[in-house]
Design a protein around this motif. Structure first.
Motif, PDB file in Angstrom:
ATOM      1  N   LEU A 108       0.821  -1.209   0.000  1.00  9.93           N
ATOM      2  CA  LEU A 108       0.000   0.000   0.000  1.00  9.93           C
ATOM      3  C   LEU A 108       0.857   1.263   0.000  1.00  9.93           C
ATOM      4  CD1 LEU A 108      -2.873   1.125   0.117  1.00  9.93           C
ATOM      5  CD2 LEU A 108      -2.740   1.014   2.609  1.00  9.93           C
ATOM      6  N   ARG A 109       1.951   1.257   0.759  1.00  8.70           N
ATOM      7  CA  ARG A 109       2.810   2.439   0.862  1.00  8.70           C
ATOM      8  C   ARG A 109       3.390   2.811  -0.511  1.00  8.70           C
ATOM      9  NH1 ARG A 109       5.737   0.507   4.500  1.00  8.70           N
ATOM     10  NH2 ARG A 109       4.472   1.216   6.263  1.00  8.70           N
ATOM     11  N   ILE A 110       3.791   1.821  -1.257  1.00 11.77           N
ATOM     12  CA  ILE A 110       4.349   2.072  -2.591  1.00 11.77           C
ATOM     13  C   ILE A 110       3.239   2.459  -3.571  1.00 11.77           C
ATOM     14  CG2 ILE A 110       5.569   1.024  -4.539  1.00 11.77           C
ATOM     15  CD1 ILE A 110       6.911  -0.843  -2.439  1.00 11.77           C
ATOM     16  N   SER A 111       2.133   1.732  -3.535  1.00 13.66           N
ATOM     17  CA  SER A 111       1.047   1.955  -4.491  1.00 13.66           C
ATOM     18  C   SER A 111       0.389   3.313  -4.339  1.00 13.66           C
ATOM     19  CB  SER A 111      -0.014   0.860  -4.342  1.00 13.66           C
ATOM     20  OG  SER A 111       0.531  -0.404  -4.645  1.00 13.66           O
ATOM     21  N   ALA A 112       0.504   3.926  -3.163  1.00  9.24           N
ATOM     22  CA  ALA A 112      -0.098   5.244  -2.958  1.00  9.24           C
ATOM     23  C   ALA A 112       0.432   6.258  -3.961  1.00  9.24           C
ATOM     24  CB  ALA A 112       0.180   5.723  -1.533  1.00  9.24           C
ATOM     25  N   GLY A 113       1.681   6.086  -4.409  1.00  3.83           N
ATOM     26  CA  GLY A 113       2.255   7.011  -5.370  1.00  3.83           C
ATOM     27  C   GLY A 113       1.555   7.004  -6.720  1.00  3.83           C
ATOM     28  N   GLY A 114       0.797   5.971  -7.003  1.00  2.00           N
ATOM     29  CA  GLY A 114       0.088   5.901  -8.276  1.00  2.00           C
ATOM     30  C   GLY A 114      -1.336   6.419  -8.230  1.00  2.00           C
ATOM     31  N   ILE A 115      -1.808   6.848  -7.048  1.00  2.08           N
ATOM     32  CA  ILE A 115      -3.201   7.291  -6.926  1.00  2.08           C
ATOM     33  C   ILE A 115      -3.514   8.506  -7.800  1.00  2.08           C
ATOM     34  CG2 ILE A 115      -4.899   8.270  -5.324  1.00  2.08           C
ATOM     35  CD1 ILE A 115      -3.847   6.360  -3.202  1.00  2.08           C
ATOM     36  N   PRO A 116      -2.649   9.553  -7.847  1.00  2.00           N
ATOM     37  CA  PRO A 116      -2.970  10.677  -8.745  1.00  2.00           C
ATOM     38  C   PRO A 116      -3.158  10.234 -10.194  1.00  2.00           C
ATOM     39  CG  PRO A 116      -1.224  11.304  -7.238  1.00  2.00           C
ATOM     40  CD  PRO A 116      -1.431   9.828  -7.058  1.00  2.00           C
ATOM     41  N   ALA A 117      -2.296   9.339 -10.664  1.00  2.00           N
ATOM     42  CA  ALA A 117      -2.436   8.854 -12.039  1.00  2.00           C
ATOM     43  C   ALA A 117      -3.722   8.060 -12.212  1.00  2.00           C
ATOM     44  CB  ALA A 117      -1.231   7.990 -12.413  1.00  2.00           C
ATOM     45  N   MET A 118      -4.097   7.270 -11.200  1.00  2.00           N
ATOM     46  CA  MET A 118      -5.338   6.500 -11.278  1.00  2.00           C
ATOM     47  C   MET A 118      -6.545   7.411 -11.449  1.00  2.00           C
ATOM     48  SD  MET A 118      -4.550   3.759  -8.219  1.00  2.00           S
ATOM     49  CE  MET A 118      -6.137   2.932  -8.307  1.00  2.00           C
ATOM     50  N   LEU A 119      -6.567   8.517 -10.687  1.00  2.00           N
ATOM     51  CA  LEU A 119      -7.708   9.429 -10.772  1.00  2.00           C
ATOM     52  C   LEU A 119      -7.713  10.204 -12.080  1.00  2.00           C
ATOM     53  CD1 LEU A 119      -8.100  10.837  -7.150  1.00  2.00           C
ATOM     54  CD2 LEU A 119      -8.808   8.662  -8.138  1.00  2.00           C
ATOM     55  N   VAL A 120      -6.538  10.566 -12.578  1.00  2.00           N
ATOM     56  CA  VAL A 120      -6.461  11.249 -13.872  1.00  2.00           C
ATOM     57  C   VAL A 120      -6.970  10.328 -14.983  1.00  2.00           C
ATOM     58  CG1 VAL A 120      -4.828  12.079 -15.623  1.00  2.00           C
ATOM     59  CG2 VAL A 120      -4.650  12.897 -13.269  1.00  2.00           C
ATOM     60  N   VAL A 121      -6.627   9.059 -14.901  1.00  2.00           N
ATOM     61  CA  VAL A 121      -7.132   8.094 -15.884  1.00  2.00           C
ATOM     62  C   VAL A 121      -8.660   8.045 -15.837  1.00  2.00           C
ATOM     63  CG1 VAL A 121      -7.270   5.632 -16.446  1.00  2.00           C
ATOM     64  CG2 VAL A 121      -5.055   6.691 -15.997  1.00  2.00           C
TER      65      VAL A 121
END
Length: 446
Positions: free
Chosen positions: A131-144
């Protein structure tokens, strides 16, 4: 005048690319799950906890896709393309703001969030790492989400398909290299996913920006419009929060049953999500067609398309369910080498297969009402569904000792049977709404 044949072709033109894009995501996620599953039961269970939190952190903002599709499609139907482009860009800016804030919260609170599920210390440790690493991809997930919603509003489901295939293909390749090739374990899976998500976000935003420049729409954010986009998404946010609460409580109950039932539930949930994505292709077509038709004032087209998609949804659910039941004895071996997890997963797959037709009904009507901009009603209905479901799932938690004594297959099958009750309650509300006329509001804005 529309004919049944032309309407069916319009549905297929939107649904088929959407179907392929939606299938691409869960297929690669299933592959990720299989890769992590062969690391061990603890890693697989940890992935289940972390995935639930991550899916909730990003999933509550699904209005960035659904709401944007509805608004853009209405404006396209009303003939105002510049306003449609501006609305799409508003969604992208809002996604960046919300994504950055969410990533900080999830990243810093990864360990305590994972600890809330009551899993073993080893499982919670794997979950926190992922989870700690994957949090960095959340902005990209929402932009997608936002960019995909804008393109769907323009009746373009092909571009998101290309992005999905490339992005999730890269995700699979990176997971194979980082997890199995370099031996990074569950952390490698997280890094691979984050990298692929950023690539998808950059690609889709590039397409939206080019379209905006061609349509002479301004790229800079306008605070008033962005705030307006946020306010219009609040009902869908409430609806999604209630839905995520249902999924999280179900995972919490699974965690209380033990690591083996939790691991089986994680894989079963991933497979159920795959089926949901497949059936959701019709819901996406429903969003785009409903928004555009209501924007143009064509209520008859909405009714006709809804009837067609409901029939298709039921039959698609029946076929998918039959396939799942047919392979329930062999499919678990793809995800885990643990005999206990395999048996429990097989039992869950039978329950899911028997009730897939119900999912077909639910997802189609949900998509149609989202396309109509009926977010306020959907929020109330999902909140009521949550209230009705909680006593049922908490009974399973109450009888955890009894279920544990009867074995993981029984426990997981009972949990998924109760989850089916949630879908039945949800369908009851949706059926009542779609049979009326209160959601059929025409014009460029609801």
């Amino acid at each position: 005048m529309r004919t049944p044949g032309s309407q069916s072709r319009e549905i297929l033109a939107l649904a088929v690319p959407a179907f392929l894009a939606l299938v691409a995501e869960p297929l690669f996620l299933l592959a990720d799950t299989a890769i992590v599953g062969h690391l061990g039961t603890g890693q697989l269970a940890g992935l289940g906890v972390a995935s639930s939190i991550l899916a909730t952190a990003a999933g509550v903002f699904v209005f960035l896709a659904y709401g944007t599709t509805s608004v853009v499609a209405r404006q396209v139907g009303a003939g105002d393309e510049r306003a449609a482009l501006a609305s799409g860009l508003d969604g992208v800016w809002l996604a960046l703001i919300l994504g950055a804030a969410t990533a900080l919260v999830v990243g810093f609170a990864a360990a305590p969030l994972c600890g809330l599920f009551g899993a073993s210390a080893q499982t919670a440790g794997y979950a926190a790492t992922y989870l700690r690493i994957s949090a960095g991809g959340i902005p990209a997930m929402l932009v997608v989400l936002a960019a995909t919603g804008a393109l769907r509003g323009f009746q373009d489901t092909r571009t998101p398909l290309v992005a999905s295939v490339l992005g999730f293909g890269a995700n699979l390749a990176l997971n194979l290299v980082l997890v199995l090739g370099l031996g990074w374990g569950i952390a490698g899976s997280a890094w691979g996913t984050v990298t692929a998500q950023i690539g998808m976000g950059v690609g889709l935003v590039t397409v939206v920006v080019r379209r905006a420049l061609a349509g002479h729409a301004t790229l800079r954010p306008e605070p008033g419009r962005v705030l307006g986009a946020a306010a219009s998404g609040v009902p869908l946010l409430v609806r999604t929060l209630a839905l995520r609460a249902i999924l999280l409580v179900t995972t919490w109950v699974a965690a209380g049953l033990g690591d083996v039932p939790l691991a089986a539930h994680q894989v079963a949930g991933t497979i159920w999500s795959f089926l949901a994505f497949v059936l959701d292709a019709l819901a996406i077509a429903g969003q785009a067609i409903t928004g555009k038709a209501l924007g143009a004032g064509d209520v008859a087209a909405v009714r006709g398309a809804t009837s067609t998609m409901l029939r298709w949804g039921v039959w698609a659910g029946v076929v998918l369910g039959a396939v799942l039941i047919a392979v329930h004895g062999v499919l678990p071996a793809l995800f885990t080498s643990d005999p206990g997890v395999r048996q429990a997963l097989g039992a869950a797959l039978v329950v899911i297969g028997l009730t897939s037709w119900l999912s077909g009904l639910v997802f189609v009507v949900d998509g149609v009402l989202i396309g109509a901009g009926d977010g306020r009603w959907l929020a109330g209905a999902m909140a009521a569904t949550l209230v009705a479901y909680l006593p049922l799932v908490l009974v399973v938690r109450w009888f955890t000792p009894w279920l544990a004594a009867h074995g993981a297959p029984v426990a997981v099958a009972v949990l998924w049977a109760v989850f089916t009750a949630f879908m039945a309650i949800r369908w009851g509300f949706l059926r009542h709404r779609v049979r009326g006329d209160g959601w059929l509001v025409t014009g460029a804005a609801r």
